[in-house]
Design a protein around this motif. Structure first.
Motif: not given
Lengths: 216, 216, 216
Positions: B2, B4-5, B82, B210, B214-215, C82-84
């Protein structure tokens, strides 16, 4: 800085589509709350029936507005906020409308004789919450007065706390003074639906706070 | 990966601000759960009243911590996760505190005479969930022991399942053995509030899962 | 265009892993709903007990599938959405299963004598919602027939509205005709659990709508 915010500097925003729809949906909820307050304070049964019918009509109108927002989301390439937030805010406003109508519906279906003080007080709190909801939604379009939105959200949170308190106190009183278990259950259900309408206002406020957080 | 990462490799993280606040909020919830277990097991009414007051105080403290996290979110350019997840986790921890206080409040308001076995068992499960909640939150700051966080989340899910079972069984017993409808309703409401506190622990666990996703 | 969508042009998607799991989870929910409809319409107590046992087994299978999706989320670098959203959809489908099993469990625990018309009607609505849920999930893998998914989601929303109406009407009737407060509470609880299963279907539909919005 989120990538979302970076993008804000490059892309025009299609504000002309979404904001009027949100404002109409929020105004619609405020009107529902006004009619609810009228209904529970009405001394006349025919007037109250009329008010309940109007709540149903407004709820239908709200459903249409929500649906239009979803449709625009599908069509619009560029949205003023994250698409998820637009979806979540539309859903939350719709939820407030649903619970106002749900409360009115229960009062009608359960055929209650007395519109008690906690019922009136909770309806009044829903109206207060809806007024702030509309105010906050109107400020979203330019985010110039972030402070105003944040203040409305704080007041909505306070309304929800007060509603919790009124609900808890009213149910405790039912246990103390109501001798008929059926009536106790009926009133408890109606009070719970009213209280949940303020929870849904708070959900809408939470979405707006999270929009502020991302777009600040 | 992502975006984000990707960003995580470029930006410093302001961990010094958020993690201490989250840890305090989680510790606060754990303390509330400890006091709740004391209250429901107390043989002395005065002690119990005292415990209920302390739960109210801790809940206020929790509200302040939640508010501080929200404020920091507004101020901080860079966040360790996030922004939405920080918001959601703070809200979920606050919800656990709300339901612990809500349960205590109902016990007090409904003026129940007997602190039954399912009430004590559910309070105990809330404490177990809160202990794992705090553990998991403390591991978030470095994500070195992802396994530990995941294990805590699994245990929180198991606690919620057990609480469901205790609640269902207790309500079935009320229907079998309680002859007074009013008392049945009172106890059912209190048990439901306690059970919902474990649902909120699970919500917090879901947010953390979650975050891991994501991380990772 | 969201960054997510930009990325879609560059990255292969690991569809082979997630979609079969989602389809199995949705099919599992549909089977649970089928067995539920059988159970509430059964004229034979032994058959009904058997059906309730099967619901428990299917719910366990659903839990395993949900867990596998979570595990894959942790392992897979690239996800089709999206993973979410994958997390949220898996959770929502699991929630439908939980409430179907929860409803069945209450019927069993509360030892009700009569499987009333609203119970059968709500079970039927859960089945309808589950059929559309499965249909929509099967279309997710290629997003070729976005219209079909959207139509299923609209039908799920309509099922939820009908379930609301059936529930409200049934509870009003309980207040009118049921003289035993205990029985009233029992039936109200069971109807509420069934109605909530349709709410969870709607939650799943909302997640899919939001996936459409992002990936349109």
């Amino acid at each position: 800085m989120s990538l979302n915010s970076i993008f804000q500097y490059f892309v025009p925003k299609d504000k002309k589509v979404f904001f009027p729809l949100f404002e109409q949906a929020a105004t619609n909820v405020k009107q529902m709350a006004e009619v609810l307050v009228e209904a529970v304070n009405s001394k006349n049964d025919a007037d109250r029936q009329e008010a309940f019918k109007q709540i149903d009509k407004l709820e239908n109108k709200g459903d249409d507005l929500t649906h239009q927002i979803y449709l625009e989301l599908g069509k619009n390439f560029i949205t003023p906020f994250d698409r998820e937030d637009i979806h979540a805010l539309a859903t939350a406003i719709d939820d407030v409308a649903d619970y106002i109508q749900g409360s009115a519906n229960r009062m009608l279906l359960y055929n209650i004789e007395e519109y008690t003080e906690p019922i009136c007080k909770l309806s009044e709190l829903i109206l207060q919450g809806s007024i702030d909801l509309e105010k906050a939604v109107r400020e979203l379009k330019d985010l110039k007065n972030v402070r105003n939105i944040a203040d409305s959200c704080i007041r909505i949170n306070s309304v929800e706390n007060q509603a919790d308190y009124v609900f808890d106190r009213a149910v405790a009183d039912l246990f103390l003074y109501e001798k008929d278990a059926m009536r106790l259950i009926k009133y408890k259900e109606i009070l719970a639906a009213l209280e949940t309408a303020t929870d849904m206002c708070e959900d809408a406020a939470n979405v707006m706070e999270s929009i502020l957080v991302k777009n600040a």
